[in-house]
Design an enzyme around this catalytic site. Structure first.
Site, mmCIF file in Angstrom:
data_model
loop_
_atom_site.group_PDB
_atom_site.id
_atom_site.type_symbol
_atom_site.label_atom_id
_atom_site.label_comp_id
_atom_site.label_asym_id
_atom_site.label_seq_id
_atom_site.Cartn_x
_atom_site.Cartn_y
_atom_site.Cartn_z
ATOM 1 N N THR A 29 114.195 81.786 86.351
ATOM 2 C CA THR A 29 114.399 81.723 84.901
ATOM 3 C C THR A 29 113.597 82.845 84.251
ATOM 4 O O THR A 29 113.193 83.794 84.922
ATOM 5 C CB THR A 29 114.042 80.317 84.353
ATOM 6 O OG1 THR A 29 114.458 80.223 82.992
ATOM 7 C CG2 THR A 29 112.560 80.030 84.450
ATOM 8 N N ASN A 30 113.388 82.787 82.947
ATOM 9 C CA ASN A 30 112.631 83.835 82.252
ATOM 10 C C ASN A 30 111.759 83.219 81.167
ATOM 11 O O ASN A 30 111.758 82.006 80.980
ATOM 12 C CB ASN A 30 113.589 84.898 81.701
ATOM 13 C CG ASN A 30 114.597 84.294 80.740
ATOM 14 O OD1 ASN A 30 114.237 83.746 79.713
ATOM 15 N ND2 ASN A 30 115.878 84.364 81.107
ATOM 16 N N ASP A 31 111.049 84.061 80.440
ATOM 17 C CA ASP A 31 110.037 83.592 79.488
ATOM 18 C C ASP A 31 110.578 83.193 78.115
ATOM 19 O O ASP A 31 109.789 82.915 77.217
ATOM 20 C CB ASP A 31 108.990 84.691 79.268
ATOM 21 C CG ASP A 31 108.011 84.763 80.425
ATOM 22 O OD1 ASP A 31 107.793 83.726 81.068
ATOM 23 O OD2 ASP A 31 107.468 85.856 80.671
ATOM 24 N N SER A 32 111.877 83.174 77.928
ATOM 25 C CA SER A 32 112.411 82.846 76.601
ATOM 26 C C SER A 32 111.955 81.456 76.164
ATOM 27 O O SER A 32 112.070 80.490 76.915
ATOM 28 C CB SER A 32 113.935 82.886 76.630
ATOM 29 O OG SER A 32 114.445 82.402 75.409
ATOM 30 N N ALA A 96 118.430 84.336 76.227
ATOM 31 C CA ALA A 96 118.059 85.292 77.275
ATOM 32 C C ALA A 96 118.795 84.846 78.537
ATOM 33 O O ALA A 96 118.340 83.972 79.278
ATOM 34 C CB ALA A 96 116.563 85.278 77.497
#
Ligand code: C5P
Length: 222
Positions: A29-32, A96
């Site tokens: 996943t990502n930091d959004s 994101a």
């Protein structure tokens, strides 16, 4: 007279990061944080719209009166967004979305073995690009987080993905980007830079972006 320029308009907002499964207990996943998208949804609702928020996992509360559709992967988000696009007047694509997903999603937990491990990734569909190509009357707003050459990359994305406005933020700047409550944005259209407002809260920026999109969409209809 109420200040509701989006009265009767159907607004679709995407927010948060997507989750791309590797196996039952692991994912990419990502930091959004979802903050920008949730702020957009709230502003659009306050300005009179019917708002649907397609969101990756997020701990944020759903703004009052907004319908949230929870999604996980990019493919899932793609399906939910596409299914609603026809009835939509304005889209804000603040999510994101992961560019890649694991080529295969294992049904059992992967076991530890060799000294190195390679996970093959395949490209996800670009949802914004698909919307840009499918749009008829819809007004499409894209977002871009960049760490360098912000203007050049932002303008390139806007043209490639055929959006009407693109909101770029330099996530390397203080007070901008993932997780923060403030943001610094630069807003582009096909002609170039439209606005570069000073650092504001995400709520204030959201209202600004939504009003700009609403007035441009209205202008186009006249
Ligand atoms: O990831 P990128 O910087 O290209 O994202 C720019 C815009 O494209 C964002 O609005 C994002 O939500 C959208 N996007 C998308 N589907 C992807 C990748 C990005 O809709 N697979």
């Amino acid at each position: 007279q109420p200040d509701t320029p989006l009265q009767g308009r159907n607004v679709l907002v995407t927010a948060g990061g997507t989750v791309e499964r590797i196996d039952p207990v692991r994912y990419i996943t990502n930091d959004s944080s979802g903050k920008m998208g949730y702020a957009i949804a709230e502003a659009a609702k306050r300005l009179g719209a019917n708002v649907t928020l397609v969101s990756g996992p997020s701990a944020l509360p759903v703004p009052a009166g907004v319908e949230r559709i929870s999604v996980t992967s990019a493919l899932d988000m793609y399906d939910k967004v596409m299914a609603r696009f026809e009835k939509t007047d304005l889209v804000f694509k603040a999510a994101a979305v992961a560019d890649y997903r694991p080529a295969e999603q294992r049904e059992q937990k992967m076991k530890k073995s060799g000294e190195t491990l390679t996970i093959e990734l395949v490209k996800n569909p670009d949802i914004l690009q698909a919307l840009g190509e499918a749009k008829t009357r819809q007004f499409v707003v894209g977002f871009a987080a960049e760490t360098e050459r912000v203007d050049e990359y932002a303008q390139g994305k806007l043209l490639r993905k055929k959006c009407d406005l693109l909101v770029a933020n330099d996530v390397s700047m203080q007070g901008a980007g993932f997780g923060t409550d403030t943001n610094v944005v630069r807003i582009f259209d096909a002609g170039g830079l439209v606005e570069a407002p000073p650092m504001m809260t995400k709520a204030a920026i959201a209202e600004h972006i939504v009003r700009l999109a609403a007035s441009r969409q209205q202008m186009r209809q006249q």
